[in-house]
Design an enzyme around this catalytic site. Structure first.
Site, PDB file in Angstrom:
ATOM      1  N   THR A 100     -20.762  24.934   2.451  1.00 27.34           N
ATOM      2  CA  THR A 100     -22.081  24.460   2.880  1.00 27.34           C
ATOM      3  C   THR A 100     -22.162  24.116   4.367  1.00 27.34           C
ATOM      4  O   THR A 100     -23.262  23.944   4.893  1.00 27.34           O
ATOM      5  CB  THR A 100     -22.474  23.193   2.085  1.00 27.34           C
ATOM      6  OG1 THR A 100     -21.418  22.241   2.204  1.00 27.34           O
ATOM      7  CG2 THR A 100     -22.712  23.498   0.622  1.00 27.34           C
TER       8      THR A 100
ATOM      9  N   SER B 225     -15.635  23.376   0.376  1.00 25.65           N
ATOM     10  CA  SER B 225     -16.246  22.315  -0.416  1.00 25.65           C
ATOM     11  C   SER B 225     -15.696  22.389  -1.832  1.00 25.65           C
ATOM     12  O   SER B 225     -15.272  23.449  -2.279  1.00 25.65           O
ATOM     13  CB  SER B 225     -17.769  22.484  -0.471  1.00 25.65           C
ATOM     14  OG  SER B 225     -18.314  22.623   0.817  1.00 25.65           O
ATOM     15  N   GLY B 226     -15.755  21.273  -2.539  1.00 25.37           N
ATOM     16  CA  GLY B 226     -15.324  21.294  -3.945  1.00 25.37           C
ATOM     17  C   GLY B 226     -14.429  20.135  -4.350  1.00 25.37           C
ATOM     18  O   GLY B 226     -13.739  20.220  -5.371  1.00 25.37           O
TER      19      GLY B 226
ATOM     20  N   TRP C  21     -15.467  19.619   3.674  1.00 29.14           N
ATOM     21  CA  TRP C  21     -16.785  20.200   3.375  1.00 29.14           C
ATOM     22  C   TRP C  21     -17.831  20.008   4.460  1.00 29.14           C
ATOM     23  O   TRP C  21     -18.888  20.640   4.406  1.00 29.14           O
ATOM     24  CB  TRP C  21     -17.307  19.701   2.036  1.00 29.14           C
ATOM     25  CG  TRP C  21     -17.521  18.235   1.871  1.00 29.14           C
ATOM     26  CD1 TRP C  21     -16.640  17.357   1.287  1.00 29.14           C
ATOM     27  CD2 TRP C  21     -18.668  17.468   2.227  1.00 29.14           C
ATOM     28  NE1 TRP C  21     -17.177  16.094   1.275  1.00 29.14           N
ATOM     29  CE2 TRP C  21     -18.419  16.138   1.842  1.00 29.14           C
ATOM     30  CE3 TRP C  21     -19.887  17.772   2.831  1.00 29.14           C
ATOM     31  CZ2 TRP C  21     -19.334  15.098   2.050  1.00 29.14           C
ATOM     32  CZ3 TRP C  21     -20.798  16.745   3.050  1.00 29.14           C
ATOM     33  CH2 TRP C  21     -20.522  15.424   2.654  1.00 29.14           C
TER      34      TRP C  21
ATOM     35  N   ASP D  16     -14.566   7.256  -4.164  1.00 30.37           N
ATOM     36  CA  ASP D  16     -15.164   8.473  -3.602  1.00 30.37           C
ATOM     37  C   ASP D  16     -15.633   8.254  -2.166  1.00 30.37           C
ATOM     38  O   ASP D  16     -16.679   8.770  -1.763  1.00 30.37           O
ATOM     39  CB  ASP D  16     -16.311   9.010  -4.473  1.00 30.37           C
ATOM     40  CG  ASP D  16     -16.751  10.407  -4.023  1.00 30.37           C
ATOM     41  OD1 ASP D  16     -15.883  11.185  -3.602  1.00 30.37           O
ATOM     42  OD2 ASP D  16     -17.961  10.702  -4.074  1.00 30.37           O
TER      43      ASP D  16
HETATM   44 CA    CA Z   1     -16.405  13.257  -2.914  1.00 34.93          CA
END
Ligand code: CA
Length: 590
Positions: free
Chosen positions: A177, A192-193, A254, A322
């Site tokens: 992205t 990303s991921g 990302w 996170d």
């Molecule tokens: Ca994350």
């Protein structure tokens, strides 16, 4: 001279439709992008990502007269979040849209010249909306990443594919992205991921052919490559990861990276380690660096010549909320004359690092009520509040769910992807931030290819009744917040500052706004018809200054925002780019 050529090209374009600047964007164009006000050929308005323009035509005194020059619809029945930054070059705007689309638009008329639609396969796995954050331009090619984890090079004149390469396997949860970065004839990409147990990586390709030059994984134990051969291992195997967990360790890159020409350094941020459940990654009883999970939740500095790691700084070791470490790292010179790096992390702290070696200098909180840490120590390591780590499922009676805690900031961060701006005029950073927290708990999880790999549940909640979004002016020398502009919905748009004394930002409520860079007072706003999660740019052509922003509500908040998503579900989707200017009489008078 350059300006004359560009003008001549634009004139002949309107006559014959065939003439363009021969040879296209040069290394010099890219290196001077932060100073050259007649074009924008990098993501970030310069590879240090300051997003600052020296233009003053539009300023505090006349910005209230700003009016639309044109608007362009991305079309299609599919809309979703529009997070891209436009590229401005040779009489054209190049801008990406949701679902991996790219548009070439005539700058004068706002009419489409060509459109490229990536044919996306079934089964792509974008975690957080089908966004794209922009293209790169070099020579006569436009580069952009697609949601099936590919990078495409297009002929800028025709939109025809020149080459197309696979970054990684979308079936394993990889996607792409970010805007690619051009350095020394190479196209540099991340991946990303991080929510799928993938492994973060930075890749450098020959911009002409797309051939890989080097790769650098961001999780310890994985081998890098250089010209097709194995090069060196990232970190030391099992130094900070238990067992085989590093093999699916996350750390995706990302948001792409920045480049500092002075120290010849690429800096990429890395996402959360995978899975989210930190107990599975050795967070329980750490001795030394055990459970730190390098180089996830970190900033990693890379030598562009060979892909070797020069230094790293981990913002959140033992990461369990996170708090991706992906946010952009900006090279700048503050009011004290010192050259530093700065970054505003998901974890709620604003960090200043030494330019040469990334050594920690300072960290100050930029959001309210941070709960997961009591502060940052003199080495840059968090002083954890252990009671604010989601509980270990193994400690529960049935082993299925650990204790729920309320943590601040929420996992969407004190600041998320939306880029901040550094003003070379005020020497301040303008940081789009959000004030929110979350209930979060851990659960058991095992890795399965292509499945979410979290081991956590969560609900985001606002902290205050009247606002979540907060644009802050931060002095990096002191960490002091000079002013704050509050917005009811969470901010998800980038910021841009100008020598005209302005800071531009968009809101999910649809307004594109210009604020006074000294006070935060709103001097102008315009309703674009959908929520703004894009990135403003400004340039000049024929003596007039233009400002542009993409409009189109989406991104991670409506998908993952819990109670906040419910609060903002009235916001309408869209998909367009807006260009503004002063009425001609005012433009020439200033
Ligand atoms: Ca994350």
């Amino acid at each position: 001279m350059k300006k004359l050529l560009a003008t001549a090209a634009a004139l002949s374009l309107s006559v014959s439709g065939l003439a363009y600047a021969e040879g296209g964007v040069t290394d010099e164009d890219i290196a001077s992008d932060a100073q050259n006000t007649s074009q924008i050929v990098t993501n970030g308005m310069g590879r240090d990502l300051q997003r600052y323009s020296p233009l003053t035509n539009i300023n505090r005194h006349n910005v209230k007269r700003l009016v639309p020059a044109w608007a362009f619809s991305f079309g299609g029945e599919k809309q979703r979040g529009q997070e891209a930054q436009p590229i401005i070059y040779d009489g054209m705007m190049y801008i990406t849209g949701s679902y991996s689309r790219l548009y070439a638009i005539d700058l004068k008329t706002g009419e489409e010249v060509w459109q490229y639609d990536a044919r996306l396969p079934e089964g792509i796995l974008p975690c957080c909306d089908v966004v794209n954050r922009g293209a790169a331009i070099y020579g006569d090619k436009i580069y952009f990443g697609t949601l099936d984890a590919r990078i495409v090079a297009l002929d800028r004149k025709t939109g025809k594919v020149v080459w197309r390469k696979k970054i990684a396997d979308y079936k394993a949860g990889y996607s792409y992205t970010a805007a690619p970065l051009i350095v020394k004839g190479m196209v540099i990409t991340g991946n990303s991921g991080g929510e799928f147990g993938i492994v973060g990586e930075v890749q450098a390709r020959d911009a002409e052919t797309g051939e890989l030059i080097w790769t650098r994984p961001t999780i310890e134990g994985h081998m890098g490559t250089y010209k097709g051969e194995e090069s060196t291992m990232t970190g030391t195997l099992n130094a900070t990861w238990p067992g085989d967990m590093w093999k699916t360790g996350g750390g995706s890159t990302w948001l792409g990276g920045s480049y500092d020409e002075e120290t010849d350094t690429l800096v990429f941020g890395t996402s959360n380690p995978a899975p989210w459940n930190s107990w599975l990654r050795g967070a329980g009883n750490p001795k030394g660096t055990e459970g730190d999970n390098l180089y996830a939740a970190s900033r990693v500095a890379i030598n562009p010549d060979n892909g070797e790691i020069k230094w790293h700084f981990q913002t959140t070791p033992r990461e369990g909320w996170d708090y991706d470490g992906t946010n952009e790292v900006i090279a700048y010179q503050g009011s004290d004359g010192k050259k530093r790096w700065a970054t505003a992390d998901r974890n709620g702290y604003f960090y200043v690092l030494n330019r040469e070696d990334g050594k920690f200098i300072s960290a100050t909180p930029f959001v309210e009520n941070i709960s997961w840490a009591k502060g940052i120590d003199e080495n840059g390591r968090p002083i954890f509040n252990e009671a604010n780590r989601p509980g270990n499922p193994a400690d529960s009676t049935d082993g299925k769910k650990g204790d729920t805690i309320f943590a601040v900031p929420s996992f969407l961060g004190g600041k998320n992807w939306m880029p901040m701006s550094f003003s070379r005029k005020t020497k301040m950073f303008y940081v789009p931030s959000n004030e929110w927290g979350m209930d979060i708990w851990n659960e058991p999880i095992t890795y399965k290819k292509g499945a979410a790999y979290l081991g956590a549940g969560f609900t985001i909640k606002p902290l205050f009744e009247d606002y979540i979004g907060s644009l802050k002016a931060i002095d990096p020398v002191t960490g002091e917040i000079k002013w704050e502009y509050k917005n009811e919905a969470p901010l998800w748009s980038g910021a841009m500052s100008t020598a005209g004394g302005l800071v531009f930002i968009g809101t999910p409520e649809g307004h594109f706004k210009a604020l006074d860079d000294e006070t935060g007072e709103v001097l102008w706003k315009f309703q674009t018809g959908s929520g703004i999660v894009g990135q403003p740019v400004t340039w000049e052509e024929d003596g007039e200054q233009y400002v542009a922003i993409a409009s189109g509500w989406g991104g991670a908040v409506p998908l993952w925002g819990g109670e906040v998503a419910k609060q903002v579900k009235y916001l309408n989707q869209g998909g367009s780019v807006w260009v503004f200017k002063l009425p001609s009489s005012f433009a020439s008078a200033n």
